[in-house]
Motif scaffolding. Structure first.
Motif, PDB file in Angstrom:
ATOM      1  N   ALA A 103      -8.426 -19.385 -35.918  1.00  0.00           N
ATOM      2  CA  ALA A 103      -7.560 -18.754 -34.904  1.00  0.00           C
ATOM      3  C   ALA A 103      -6.972 -19.809 -33.977  1.00  0.00           C
ATOM      4  O   ALA A 103      -5.766 -19.795 -33.695  1.00  0.00           O
ATOM      5  N   ASP A 104      -7.803 -20.719 -33.509  1.00  0.00           N
ATOM      6  CA  ASP A 104      -7.319 -21.785 -32.618  1.00  0.00           C
ATOM      7  C   ASP A 104      -6.298 -22.668 -33.332  1.00  0.00           C
ATOM      8  O   ASP A 104      -5.249 -22.995 -32.773  1.00  0.00           O
ATOM      9  N   ALA A 105      -6.613 -23.053 -34.553  1.00  0.00           N
ATOM     10  CA  ALA A 105      -5.703 -23.919 -35.317  1.00  0.00           C
ATOM     11  C   ALA A 105      -4.398 -23.192 -35.630  1.00  0.00           C
ATOM     12  O   ALA A 105      -3.316 -23.786 -35.524  1.00  0.00           O
ATOM     13  N   LEU A 106      -4.463 -21.920 -35.999  1.00  0.00           N
ATOM     14  CA  LEU A 106      -3.257 -21.139 -36.272  1.00  0.00           C
ATOM     15  C   LEU A 106      -2.374 -21.086 -35.028  1.00  0.00           C
ATOM     16  O   LEU A 106      -1.167 -21.308 -35.099  1.00  0.00           O
ATOM     17  N   ARG A 107      -2.990 -20.803 -33.903  1.00  0.00           N
ATOM     18  CA  ARG A 107      -2.247 -20.735 -32.645  1.00  0.00           C
ATOM     19  C   ARG A 107      -1.616 -22.086 -32.311  1.00  0.00           C
ATOM     20  O   ARG A 107      -0.426 -22.172 -31.998  1.00  0.00           O
ATOM     21  N   GLU A 108      -2.399 -23.163 -32.400  1.00  0.00           N
ATOM     22  CA  GLU A 108      -1.915 -24.491 -32.015  1.00  0.00           C
ATOM     23  C   GLU A 108      -0.904 -25.067 -33.003  1.00  0.00           C
ATOM     24  O   GLU A 108       0.067 -25.699 -32.599  1.00  0.00           O
ATOM     25  N   GLN A 109      -1.132 -24.873 -34.302  1.00  0.00           N
ATOM     26  CA  GLN A 109      -0.302 -25.522 -35.321  1.00  0.00           C
ATOM     27  C   GLN A 109       0.918 -24.705 -35.739  1.00  0.00           C
ATOM     28  O   GLN A 109       1.936 -25.275 -36.122  1.00  0.00           O
ATOM     29  N   VAL A 110       0.809 -23.379 -35.671  1.00  0.00           N
ATOM     30  CA  VAL A 110       1.894 -22.536 -36.177  1.00  0.00           C
ATOM     31  C   VAL A 110       2.528 -21.692 -35.069  1.00  0.00           C
ATOM     32  O   VAL A 110       3.736 -21.742 -34.857  1.00  0.00           O
ATOM     33  N   ILE A 111       1.721 -20.925 -34.374  1.00  0.00           N
ATOM     34  CA  ILE A 111       2.257 -19.943 -33.429  1.00  0.00           C
ATOM     35  C   ILE A 111       2.915 -20.612 -32.223  1.00  0.00           C
ATOM     36  O   ILE A 111       4.079 -20.327 -31.909  1.00  0.00           O
ATOM     37  N   GLU A 112       2.194 -21.471 -31.523  1.00  0.00           N
ATOM     38  CA  GLU A 112       2.760 -22.083 -30.318  1.00  0.00           C
ATOM     39  C   GLU A 112       4.010 -22.926 -30.607  1.00  0.00           C
ATOM     40  O   GLU A 112       4.991 -22.807 -29.863  1.00  0.00           O
ATOM     41  N   PRO A 113       4.029 -23.744 -31.662  1.00  0.00           N
ATOM     42  CA  PRO A 113       5.275 -24.468 -31.956  1.00  0.00           C
ATOM     43  C   PRO A 113       6.443 -23.528 -32.271  1.00  0.00           C
ATOM     44  O   PRO A 113       7.585 -23.783 -31.870  1.00  0.00           O
ATOM     45  N   ASN A 114       6.166 -22.425 -32.966  1.00  0.00           N
ATOM     46  CA  ASN A 114       7.238 -21.478 -33.269  1.00  0.00           C
ATOM     47  C   ASN A 114       7.697 -20.735 -32.020  1.00  0.00           C
ATOM     48  O   ASN A 114       8.889 -20.435 -31.883  1.00  0.00           O
ATOM     49  N   ILE A 115       6.791 -20.454 -31.107  1.00  0.00           N
ATOM     50  CA  ILE A 115       7.205 -19.854 -29.835  1.00  0.00           C
ATOM     51  C   ILE A 115       8.091 -20.837 -29.074  1.00  0.00           C
ATOM     52  O   ILE A 115       9.108 -20.444 -28.498  1.00  0.00           O
ATOM     53  N   ALA A 116       7.737 -22.110 -29.098  1.00  0.00           N
ATOM     54  CA  ALA A 116       8.564 -23.113 -28.418  1.00  0.00           C
ATOM     55  C   ALA A 116       9.959 -23.182 -29.040  1.00  0.00           C
ATOM     56  O   ALA A 116      10.965 -23.259 -28.318  1.00  0.00           O
ATOM     57  N   HIS A 117      10.053 -23.119 -30.366  1.00  0.00           N
ATOM     58  CA  HIS A 117      11.358 -23.114 -31.032  1.00  0.00           C
ATOM     59  C   HIS A 117      12.149 -21.853 -30.671  1.00  0.00           C
ATOM     60  O   HIS A 117      13.359 -21.907 -30.446  1.00  0.00           O
ATOM     61  N   PHE A 118      11.457 -20.726 -30.630  1.00  0.00           N
ATOM     62  CA  PHE A 118      12.083 -19.460 -30.250  1.00  0.00           C
ATOM     63  C   PHE A 118      12.653 -19.564 -28.831  1.00  0.00           C
ATOM     64  O   PHE A 118      13.802 -19.202 -28.592  1.00  0.00           O
ATOM     65  N   GLU A 119      11.828 -20.065 -27.907  1.00  0.00           N
ATOM     66  CA  GLU A 119      12.283 -20.179 -26.518  1.00  0.00           C
ATOM     67  C   GLU A 119      13.464 -21.139 -26.394  1.00  0.00           C
ATOM     68  O   GLU A 119      14.395 -20.882 -25.630  1.00  0.00           O
ATOM     69  N   GLU A 120      13.440 -22.212 -27.162  1.00  0.00           N
ATOM     70  CA  GLU A 120      14.562 -23.155 -27.173  1.00  0.00           C
ATOM     71  C   GLU A 120      15.837 -22.453 -27.644  1.00  0.00           C
ATOM     72  O   GLU A 120      16.908 -22.620 -27.055  1.00  0.00           O
ATOM     73  N   ARG A 121      15.713 -21.638 -28.706  1.00  0.00           N
ATOM     74  CA  ARG A 121      16.883 -20.910 -29.202  1.00  0.00           C
ATOM     75  C   ARG A 121      17.371 -19.891 -28.173  1.00  0.00           C
ATOM     76  O   ARG A 121      18.569 -19.699 -27.982  1.00  0.00           O
ATOM     77  N   MET A 122      16.451 -19.223 -27.497  1.00  0.00           N
ATOM     78  CA  MET A 122      16.827 -18.240 -26.485  1.00  0.00           C
ATOM     79  C   MET A 122      17.516 -18.926 -25.291  1.00  0.00           C
ATOM     80  O   MET A 122      18.500 -18.407 -24.760  1.00  0.00           O
ATOM     81  N   ARG A 123      17.007 -20.086 -24.882  1.00  0.00           N
ATOM     82  CA  ARG A 123      17.651 -20.816 -23.777  1.00  0.00           C
ATOM     83  C   ARG A 123      19.061 -21.249 -24.177  1.00  0.00           C
ATOM     84  O   ARG A 123      19.982 -21.219 -23.355  1.00  0.00           O
ATOM     85  N   SER A 124      19.257 -21.614 -25.421  1.00  0.00           N
ATOM     86  CA  SER A 124      20.590 -21.945 -25.909  1.00  0.00           C
ATOM     87  C   SER A 124      21.493 -20.716 -25.814  1.00  0.00           C
ATOM     88  O   SER A 124      22.668 -20.820 -25.413  1.00  0.00           O
ATOM     89  N   ALA A 125      20.970 -19.551 -26.183  1.00  0.00           N
ATOM     90  CA  ALA A 125      21.741 -18.308 -26.083  1.00  0.00           C
ATOM     91  C   ALA A 125      22.050 -17.973 -24.620  1.00  0.00           C
ATOM     92  O   ALA A 125      23.134 -17.467 -24.319  1.00  0.00           O
ATOM     93  N   GLN A 126      21.112 -18.279 -23.732  1.00  0.00           N
ATOM     94  CA  GLN A 126      21.375 -18.063 -22.304  1.00  0.00           C
ATOM     95  C   GLN A 126      22.510 -18.973 -21.832  1.00  0.00           C
ATOM     96  O   GLN A 126      23.425 -18.520 -21.143  1.00  0.00           O
TER      97      GLN A 126
END
Length: 183
Positions: A103-126
């Motif tokens: 769970a920790d590795a999934l969150r750190e390696q996959v989920i959190e980086p993808n959330i960061a990419h998502f937020e970057e895309r959303m800020r671009s849309a803003q």
């Protein structure tokens, strides 16, 4: 890498419970010792394979069209989760419910980086005026992805391209309406 491809293929064939380091090694043409040199468990091997697959199948693009980019990215997520009963991604999510290290590795390696990419895309849309500057990106994340995982968990069938486009349009409209209501 052959080990990661073998782990994904075997997980699709046997499920996570049937996945073994021995089978991965045999399919990849390497020794168990080689696998254990790089990964501590079958879950760690599969997690890295999922990470690689997510990066190539479901990237966060920025073409300047938020609806098109989100639809493409989310259809990539759906592809990773398909078929529901034999998806290595779904298997690692289930395993993460039982294994805190996974769970920790999934969150750190996959989920959190993808959330960061998502937020970057959303800020671009803003910045481009596609969604309001004050849009709640945490709520947006939940609105975009929540329905996919809800449908996955309850075996309701994953959305196709038309359904996904409709959902993306609804979320973007909601984000715009939230901005209008606050302004």
């Amino acid at each position: 890498m052959a080990v990661l491809e073998a782990a994904m293929a075997l997980c699709r064939e046997t499920g996570f419970a049937g996945l073994t380091i021995e089978a991965i090694a045999e399919r990849a043409g390497v020794s168990k010792k080689t696998i254990y040199r790089w990964w501590p468990s079958k879950g760690a091997v599969l997690l890295e394979a999922v990470f690689d697959a997510a990066a190539s199948i479901a990237p966060h693009g920025d073409t300047g069209d938020l609806a098109r980019d989100m639809t493409a990215q989310m259809m990539g997520v759906v592809a990773l989760l398909t078929p529901q009963d034999a998806s290595p991604v779904a298997a690692i999510i289930v395993e993460a419910q039982r294994d805190a290290a996974i769970a920790d590795a999934l969150r750190e390696q996959v989920i959190e980086p993808n959330i960061a990419h998502f937020e970057e895309r959303m800020r671009s849309a803003q910045r481009a005026g596609e969604i309001p500057e004050d849009a709640d990106l945490g709520a947006a994340l939940d609105l975009f992805y929540g329905p996919i995982y809800h449908r996955l968990v309850f075996h309701l069938g994953l959305p196709d391209g038309d359904e996904m486009r409709a959902r993306v349009d609804l979320v973007i409209a909601a984000l715009r309406a939230m901005g209008s209501a606050q302004g």
